[in-house]
Design an enzyme around this catalytic site. Structure first.
Site, short mmCIF file in Angstrom:
data_model
loop_
_atom_site.label_atom_id
_atom_site.label_comp_id
_atom_site.label_asym_id
_atom_site.label_seq_id
_atom_site.Cartn_x
_atom_site.Cartn_y
_atom_site.Cartn_z
N SER A 1 0.86 -1.18 0.00
CA SER A 1 0.00 0.00 0.00
C SER A 1 0.90 1.23 0.00
O SER A 1 2.10 1.13 0.26
CB SER A 1 -0.85 -0.03 1.28
OG SER A 1 -1.40 1.22 1.57
N TYR B 1 -3.10 -1.03 10.01
CA TYR B 1 -3.02 -1.23 8.55
C TYR B 1 -1.61 -0.89 8.06
O TYR B 1 -0.98 -1.66 7.32
CB TYR B 1 -4.07 -0.37 7.86
CG TYR B 1 -4.18 -0.57 6.37
CD1 TYR B 1 -4.98 -1.60 5.86
CD2 TYR B 1 -3.53 0.26 5.47
CE1 TYR B 1 -5.10 -1.80 4.48
CE2 TYR B 1 -3.64 0.07 4.10
CZ TYR B 1 -4.42 -0.96 3.61
OH TYR B 1 -4.54 -1.14 2.25
P1 NDP Z 1 -11.70 -5.18 -1.57
O1 NDP Z 1 -12.39 -4.96 -0.27
O2 NDP Z 1 -12.45 -5.08 -2.83
O3 NDP Z 1 -10.92 -6.57 -1.57
C1 NDP Z 1 -10.50 -7.22 -0.41
C2 NDP Z 1 -10.54 -8.69 -0.71
O4 NDP Z 1 -10.02 -9.41 0.40
C3 NDP Z 1 -11.96 -9.18 -0.94
O5 NDP Z 1 -11.93 -10.02 -2.07
C4 NDP Z 1 -12.28 -9.98 0.32
O6 NDP Z 1 -13.17 -11.03 -0.02
C5 NDP Z 1 -10.89 -10.50 0.69
N1 NDP Z 1 -10.73 -10.84 2.10
C6 NDP Z 1 -10.77 -10.02 3.18
N2 NDP Z 1 -10.57 -10.71 4.31
C7 NDP Z 1 -10.37 -12.01 3.95
C8 NDP Z 1 -10.12 -13.20 4.65
N3 NDP Z 1 -10.00 -13.23 5.98
N4 NDP Z 1 -9.99 -14.36 3.96
C9 NDP Z 1 -10.10 -14.36 2.60
N5 NDP Z 1 -10.33 -13.25 1.86
C10 NDP Z 1 -10.48 -12.09 2.54
O7 NDP Z 1 -10.50 -4.12 -1.54
P2 NDP Z 1 -9.27 -3.83 -2.50
O8 NDP Z 1 -9.39 -4.52 -3.78
O9 NDP Z 1 -9.09 -2.37 -2.46
O10 NDP Z 1 -8.07 -4.46 -1.64
C11 NDP Z 1 -7.24 -5.49 -2.10
C12 NDP Z 1 -5.86 -5.33 -1.48
O11 NDP Z 1 -5.29 -4.12 -1.95
C13 NDP Z 1 -5.88 -5.24 0.04
O12 NDP Z 1 -4.75 -5.92 0.56
C14 NDP Z 1 -5.73 -3.75 0.28
O13 NDP Z 1 -5.16 -3.48 1.52
C15 NDP Z 1 -4.83 -3.37 -0.86
N6 NDP Z 1 -4.82 -1.95 -1.20
C16 NDP Z 1 -5.94 -1.32 -1.68
C17 NDP Z 1 -5.86 0.02 -2.02
C18 NDP Z 1 -7.01 0.76 -2.60
O14 NDP Z 1 -6.89 1.99 -2.79
N7 NDP Z 1 -8.11 0.14 -2.89
C19 NDP Z 1 -4.63 0.79 -1.83
C20 NDP Z 1 -3.54 0.02 -1.32
C21 NDP Z 1 -3.64 -1.29 -1.02
P3 NDP Z 1 -14.33 -11.57 0.99
O15 NDP Z 1 -14.95 -10.35 1.59
O16 NDP Z 1 -15.22 -12.40 0.14
O17 NDP Z 1 -13.59 -12.40 2.01
#
Ligand code: NDP
Length: 255
Positions: free
Chosen positions: A145, A158
Site C-alpha cells: 500500500s 493497517y
Molecule cells: P476489496 O475490499 O475489494 O478486496 C479485499 C478482498 O479481500 C476481498 O476479495 C475480500 O473477499 C478479501 N478478504 C478479506 N478478508 C479475507 C479473509 N479473511 N480471507 C479471505 N479473503 C479475505 O479491496 P481492495 O481490492 O481495495 O483491496 C485489495 C488489497 O489491496 C488489500 O490488501 C488492500 O489493503 C490493498 N490496497 C488497496 C488500495 C485501494 O486503494 N483500494 C490501496 C492500497 C492497497 P471476501 O470479503 O469475500 O472475504
C-alpha cells in the site's frame, strides 16, 4: 503477445480474488492464459468472479476460505493441486482496514488487521512453498500500500501490516531465490474499490485530497493492475525479486 508474458499452463491462487484489485490482477493473468483459483469468504462474490474470469476464456474456480486460518491456507493449496495439478503463482491480496485513532483500537481489532493483511500472506507462502519447489520455481506477489511507505493517523495497524508486507517480501525473496521463486510486492496508490468506497465515507475530504495529490489526476481502477500482475507472474520478471513496485499514478513521487 510477447512470449515471455505467456502464462499458458500456469496455475495461480489469488487471495481476495473475488473483487477489487485481486480480481483486476486475476483478469490480467486470465488474459495471459493462466488457470485461476480464487479465495474469499463471500460465496456470491466468489461465484461472480469465477464467471467473469471464465468469460475471458480462462479455467477458474473459487474456494470459500478465511486466509487468517492456517489450515484454510493449506487447503487452498491442496485445492489448486487437486483441480489444476500444480501451483506456480500466488498473489497475497486479501486485506481489510479498520480506521480509528491509534488510542481507540482494541487488541482484537489490531490482531484482525494484522492477521488478515500480513499473517495470512506468510501462511499462504509457507503452504505454497513445497508445491512451487515441485514445479521448479514460482512467483509470489504481495500487495502492500502507500501505507507501506507513508503514515496515516487513521491507519496504525493497517500501516504496520503493509510495512511488514514489504519486509516479508524481501526476506522471502532472499530465502527462496535459490529455488527459482521470485517474491515481489506491489504498492497500489488510491484505487476505486469496496475498501476505499468505505474509506471515502469514513475520512472527510479524502476523495479530493487523493485527486489533488495524484499526478495522473484520477483514482486508480482495478484494471490498472492487470499489467503489473502479468509482468510479475511471468518469466519477463525472472531477475526481479524483493522489489516493491508502486502502481499509484505518481502519488508517491509527488512532494
Ligand atoms: P476489496 O475490499 O475489494 O478486496 C479485499 C478482498 O479481500 C476481498 O476479495 C475480500 O473477499 C478479501 N478478504 C478479506 N478478508 C479475507 C479473509 N479473511 N480471507 C479471505 N479473503 C479475505 O479491496 P481492495 O481490492 O481495495 O483491496 C485489495 C488489497 O489491496 C488489500 O490488501 C488492500 O489493503 C490493498 N490496497 C488497496 C488500495 C485501494 O486503494 N483500494 C490501496 C492500497 C492497497 P471476501 O470479503 O469475500 O472475504
Amino acid at each position: 503477445m510477447n512470449k515471455s508474458f505467456n502464462l499458458s499452463g500456469r496455475v495461480v491462487i489469488v487471495t481476495g480474488g473475488n473483487g477489487g484489485i485481486g480480481l483486476g490482477m486475476a483478469s490480467g493473468l486470465a488474459e495471459a492464459g493462466a488457470s485461476l483459483l480464487i479465495a474469499g469468504r463471500n460465496p456470491q462474490k466468489n461465484a461472480a468472479a469465477v464467471k467473469a474470469l471464465e468469460s475471458l476464456g480462462a479455467k477458474a474456480a473459487a474456494v470459500e476460505a478465511d486466509v487468517t486460518v492456517q489450515s484454510a491456507c493449506r487447503s487452498l493449496v491442496d485445492s489448486a493441486l487437486e483441480r489444476f495439478g500444480r501451483l506456480d503463482i500466488l498473489i497475497n491480496n486479501a486485506g481489510i482496514n479498520i480506521r480509528k485513532q491509534p488510542q481507540d483500537y482494541t487488541p482484537e481489532e489490531w490482531k484482525s488487521v494484522l492477521d488478515t493483511n500480513l499473517t495470512s500472506a506468510f501462511l499462504c507462502c509457507q503452504a505454497a512453498y513445497p508445491a512451487m519447489l515441485k514445479a521448479g520455481g514460482g512467483k509470489i506477489i504481495n500487495i502492500g500500500s502507500m501505507m507501506s511507505i507513508f503514515g496515516a493517523a487513521f491507519a496504525g495497524p493497517y500501516g504496520a501490516s503493509k510495512g511488514g508486507m514489504v519486509q516479508l517480501t524481501k526476506s522471502l525473496a532472499c530465502a527462496w531465490a535459490k529455488d527459482n521463486i521470485q517474491v515481489n510486492a506491489v504498492l497500489p496508490g488510491w484505487i476505486d474499490t469496496d475498501l476505499t468506497r468505505q474509506a471515502r465515507k469514513d475520512v472527510p475530504g479524502l476523495h479530493e485530497r487523493v485527486l489533488a495529490r495524484t499526478p495522473a489526476g484520477r483514482w486508480g481502477d482495478p484494471k490498472d493492475f492487470a499489467g503489473i500482475a502479468a509482468f510479475l507472474a511471468s518469466s519477463a520478471s525472472d531477475f526481479v525479486t524483493g522489489a516493491a513496485i508502486t502502481v499509484d499514478g505518481g502519488y508517491s513521487s509527488q512532494g
